[in-house]
Design a protein around this motif. Structure first.
Motif, PDB file in Angstrom:
ATOM      1  N   ARG A  83       0.855  -1.185   0.000  1.00 50.36           N
ATOM      2  CA  ARG A  83       0.000   0.000   0.000  1.00 50.36           C
ATOM      3  C   ARG A  83       0.894   1.239   0.000  1.00 50.36           C
ATOM      4  O   ARG A  83       1.976   1.231   0.578  1.00 50.36           O
ATOM      5  N   PHE A  84       0.397   2.282  -0.641  1.00 45.11           N
ATOM      6  CA  PHE A  84       1.155   3.521  -0.708  1.00 45.11           C
ATOM      7  C   PHE A  84       0.364   4.640  -0.045  1.00 45.11           C
ATOM      8  O   PHE A  84      -0.856   4.734  -0.199  1.00 45.11           O
ATOM      9  N   LEU A  85       1.065   5.475   0.708  1.00 41.56           N
ATOM     10  CA  LEU A  85       0.492   6.739   1.157  1.00 41.56           C
ATOM     11  C   LEU A  85       0.510   7.693  -0.030  1.00 41.56           C
ATOM     12  O   LEU A  85       1.568   7.945  -0.623  1.00 41.56           O
ATOM     13  N   LEU A  86      -0.667   8.221  -0.356  1.00 43.10           N
ATOM     14  CA  LEU A  86      -0.787   9.039  -1.561  1.00 43.10           C
ATOM     15  C   LEU A  86      -1.558  10.313  -1.269  1.00 43.10           C
ATOM     16  O   LEU A  86      -2.423  10.355  -0.381  1.00 43.10           O
ATOM     17  N   ALA A  87      -1.252  11.347  -2.038  1.00 40.42           N
ATOM     18  CA  ALA A  87      -1.993  12.605  -1.964  1.00 40.42           C
ATOM     19  C   ALA A  87      -1.797  13.333  -3.290  1.00 40.42           C
ATOM     20  O   ALA A  87      -0.896  13.010  -4.075  1.00 40.42           O
ATOM     21  N   SER A  88      -2.641  14.310  -3.530  1.00 36.29           N
ATOM     22  CA  SER A  88      -2.492  15.115  -4.744  1.00 36.29           C
ATOM     23  C   SER A  88      -1.476  16.231  -4.507  1.00 36.29           C
ATOM     24  O   SER A  88      -1.259  16.660  -3.365  1.00 36.29           O
TER      25      SER A  88
ATOM     26  N   LYS B  20     -11.488  12.361   7.994  1.00 37.16           N
ATOM     27  CA  LYS B  20     -12.452  13.414   7.712  1.00 37.16           C
ATOM     28  C   LYS B  20     -13.422  12.977   6.619  1.00 37.16           C
ATOM     29  O   LYS B  20     -14.437  13.633   6.373  1.00 37.16           O
ATOM     30  N   LEU B  21     -13.080  11.853   5.962  1.00 41.60           N
ATOM     31  CA  LEU B  21     -13.918  11.338   4.884  1.00 41.60           C
ATOM     32  C   LEU B  21     -13.705   9.832   4.821  1.00 41.60           C
ATOM     33  O   LEU B  21     -12.583   9.346   4.984  1.00 41.60           O
TER      34      LEU B  21
ATOM     35  N   SER C 221     -15.401   6.034   2.791  1.00 46.45           N
ATOM     36  CA  SER C 221     -16.301   5.499   1.766  1.00 46.45           C
ATOM     37  C   SER C 221     -16.037   4.012   1.593  1.00 46.45           C
ATOM     38  O   SER C 221     -14.919   3.532   1.835  1.00 46.45           O
ATOM     39  N   ASN C 222     -17.066   3.297   1.122  1.00 48.11           N
ATOM     40  CA  ASN C 222     -16.888   1.881   0.790  1.00 48.11           C
ATOM     41  C   ASN C 222     -16.509   1.703  -0.676  1.00 48.11           C
ATOM     42  O   ASN C 222     -16.495   0.587  -1.181  1.00 48.11           O
ATOM     43  N   SER C 223     -16.205   2.800  -1.361  1.00 42.45           N
ATOM     44  CA  SER C 223     -15.766   2.756  -2.761  1.00 42.45           C
ATOM     45  C   SER C 223     -14.348   3.288  -2.863  1.00 42.45           C
ATOM     46  O   SER C 223     -14.088   4.463  -2.577  1.00 42.45           O
ATOM     47  N   THR C 224     -13.425   2.429  -3.289  1.00 45.36           N
ATOM     48  CA  THR C 224     -12.049   2.901  -3.467  1.00 45.36           C
ATOM     49  C   THR C 224     -11.959   3.882  -4.634  1.00 45.36           C
ATOM     50  O   THR C 224     -11.073   4.736  -4.664  1.00 45.36           O
ATOM     51  N   ASN C 225     -12.876   3.766  -5.582  1.00 47.95           N
ATOM     52  CA  ASN C 225     -12.904   4.717  -6.689  1.00 47.95           C
ATOM     53  C   ASN C 225     -13.243   6.124  -6.172  1.00 47.95           C
ATOM     54  O   ASN C 225     -12.614   7.107  -6.555  1.00 47.95           O
ATOM     55  N   PHE C 226     -14.214   6.213  -5.264  1.00 51.83           N
ATOM     56  CA  PHE C 226     -14.573   7.495  -4.665  1.00 51.83           C
ATOM     57  C   PHE C 226     -13.400   8.048  -3.850  1.00 51.83           C
ATOM     58  O   PHE C 226     -13.103   9.251  -3.899  1.00 51.83           O
ATOM     59  N   ILE C 227     -12.725   7.168  -3.122  1.00 53.10           N
ATOM     60  CA  ILE C 227     -11.566   7.594  -2.330  1.00 53.10           C
ATOM     61  C   ILE C 227     -10.472   8.134  -3.238  1.00 53.10           C
ATOM     62  O   ILE C 227      -9.896   9.205  -2.989  1.00 53.10           O
ATOM     63  N   ARG C 228     -10.198   7.413  -4.316  1.00 49.40           N
ATOM     64  CA  ARG C 228      -9.147   7.855  -5.242  1.00 49.40           C
ATOM     65  C   ARG C 228      -9.486   9.225  -5.840  1.00 49.40           C
ATOM     66  O   ARG C 228      -8.636  10.117  -5.917  1.00 49.40           O
TER      67      ARG C 228
ATOM     68  N   SER D  15     -11.442  11.492  -4.589  1.00 53.98           N
ATOM     69  CA  SER D  15     -11.377  12.510  -3.533  1.00 53.98           C
ATOM     70  C   SER D  15      -9.938  12.919  -3.250  1.00 53.98           C
ATOM     71  O   SER D  15      -9.644  14.102  -2.995  1.00 53.98           O
ATOM     72  N   MET D  16      -9.025  11.942  -3.305  1.00 57.11           N
ATOM     73  CA  MET D  16      -7.610  12.261  -3.121  1.00 57.11           C
ATOM     74  C   MET D  16      -7.109  13.140  -4.258  1.00 57.11           C
ATOM     75  O   MET D  16      -6.391  14.129  -4.026  1.00 57.11           O
ATOM     76  N   ILE D  17      -7.494  12.811  -5.483  1.00 52.89           N
ATOM     77  CA  ILE D  17      -7.076  13.608  -6.636  1.00 52.89           C
ATOM     78  C   ILE D  17      -7.607  15.036  -6.525  1.00 52.89           C
ATOM     79  O   ILE D  17      -6.942  16.003  -6.923  1.00 52.89           O
TER      80      ILE D  17
END
Length: 293
Positions: free
Chosen positions: A162-167, A214-215, A217-224, A226-228
């Protein structure tokens, strides 16, 4: 008597109900019930004890099922032998892929169908491989983590980090964390598992960090997404973020810190053999997926 009806009978036995067989084969339940009834009428024998709770084979049904497995398997081998002579693999493979992994998997499947244009792929999103293999009649499915059921054949693909990621926009606004302990002071986005549990402890090789999202979701697509959009830090497997990393929409945070590894597997049931089309796809996935991770 049609071969399809014989295969339908074996599916009902293996899946345990008319409803499960109908779901797995994409048929109306009434169609399954009618065809089994016609088969019983043709054989002049009752194959199932029908109750509201459970479907059980009669003595006639048990004997017929055991003998029929040999026949169906032999016919499938004969068809495969013909396909090999023509060197044009055909058939249908129903597979389960992890939710939101399509960005990484779709190009691999496209390359497979370019090589084998006569093989049909039916792709389903599956978050519970053990359940969905039988519930949806999947030929194979992906699984991350520990193996839970030894009745399946499991082929290891690779180990996932797993990677720690942010925009870049998030980093510009909130700054780059200086250590793993500093993560708890940032806006974190967490995944919620199908059972409702929140993944709010992030595991690294040397430590576990409790975060306060702070946020979620059960969708990794939504998480991705939101990070972007710059809403916070996330902790995702590369399989779910490879495109965003390549495009620069996401960047790694604290790249020197390693997460605990999780195994990525291909699971498939031992249903008296695997079709040639399925074997070809398994080999293709085992060869190609490690190249992108």
């Amino acid at each position: 008597m049609r071969l399809d009806d014989l295969k339908l009978f074996t599916s009902v036995v293996q899946l345990g109900s008319f409803t499960a067989a109908a779901n797995a084969l994409d048929l109306p339940r009434a169609n399954v019930s009618r065809r089994i009834g016609e088969l019983e009428k043709h054989l002049n024998a009752q194959l199932f004890f029908r109750t509201t709770r459970k479907l059980r084979l009669t003595q006639h049904g048990e004997v017929y099922y055991q003998e029929l497995l040999k026949v169906v398997e032999g016919i499938e081998r004969a068809q495969e032998a013909i396909d090999k002579l023509d060197d044009k693999p055909v058939g249908k493979v129903k597979m389960g892929i992890l939710p939101d992994s399509d960005e990484a998997i779709q190009p691999i499947l496209a390359a497979f169908q370019q090589q084998y244009p006569d093989i049909e792929l039916d792709v389903r999103f599956s978050s519970n491989s053990y359940h969905d293999i039988y519930e949806q009649g999947l030929d194979l499915a992906f699984h991350i983590g520990q193996l839970q059921d030894s009745s399946y054949i499991a082929r290891r693909i690779t180990a996932l980090s797993r990677f720690l990621l942010a925009s870049p926009s998030y980093i510009a606004q909130h700054g780059m964390p200086e250590s793993v302990d500093d993560i708890a002071n940032h806006r974190c986005i967490c995944y919620r598992w199908p059972d409702g549990s929140l993944e709010d402890t992030w595991h690294f090789t040397d430590s576990n960090i409790k975060v306060f999202p702070k946020l979620s979701s059960n969708s990794t697509n939504f998480i991705r997404r939101s990070m972007i959009a710059g809403q916070g830090l996330g902790f995702l497997p590369l399989l779910l973020a490879v495109s965003a990393l390549e495009s620069g929409e996401l960047v790694r945070v604290l790249p020197d810190y390693q997460s605990k590894l999780e195994e990525l597997w291909l699971l498939y049931p031992d249903r008296h053999g695997v079709s040639r089309a399925t074997r070809l796809l398994i080999d293709h996935l085992l060869n190609e997926i490690p190249k992108i991770l």
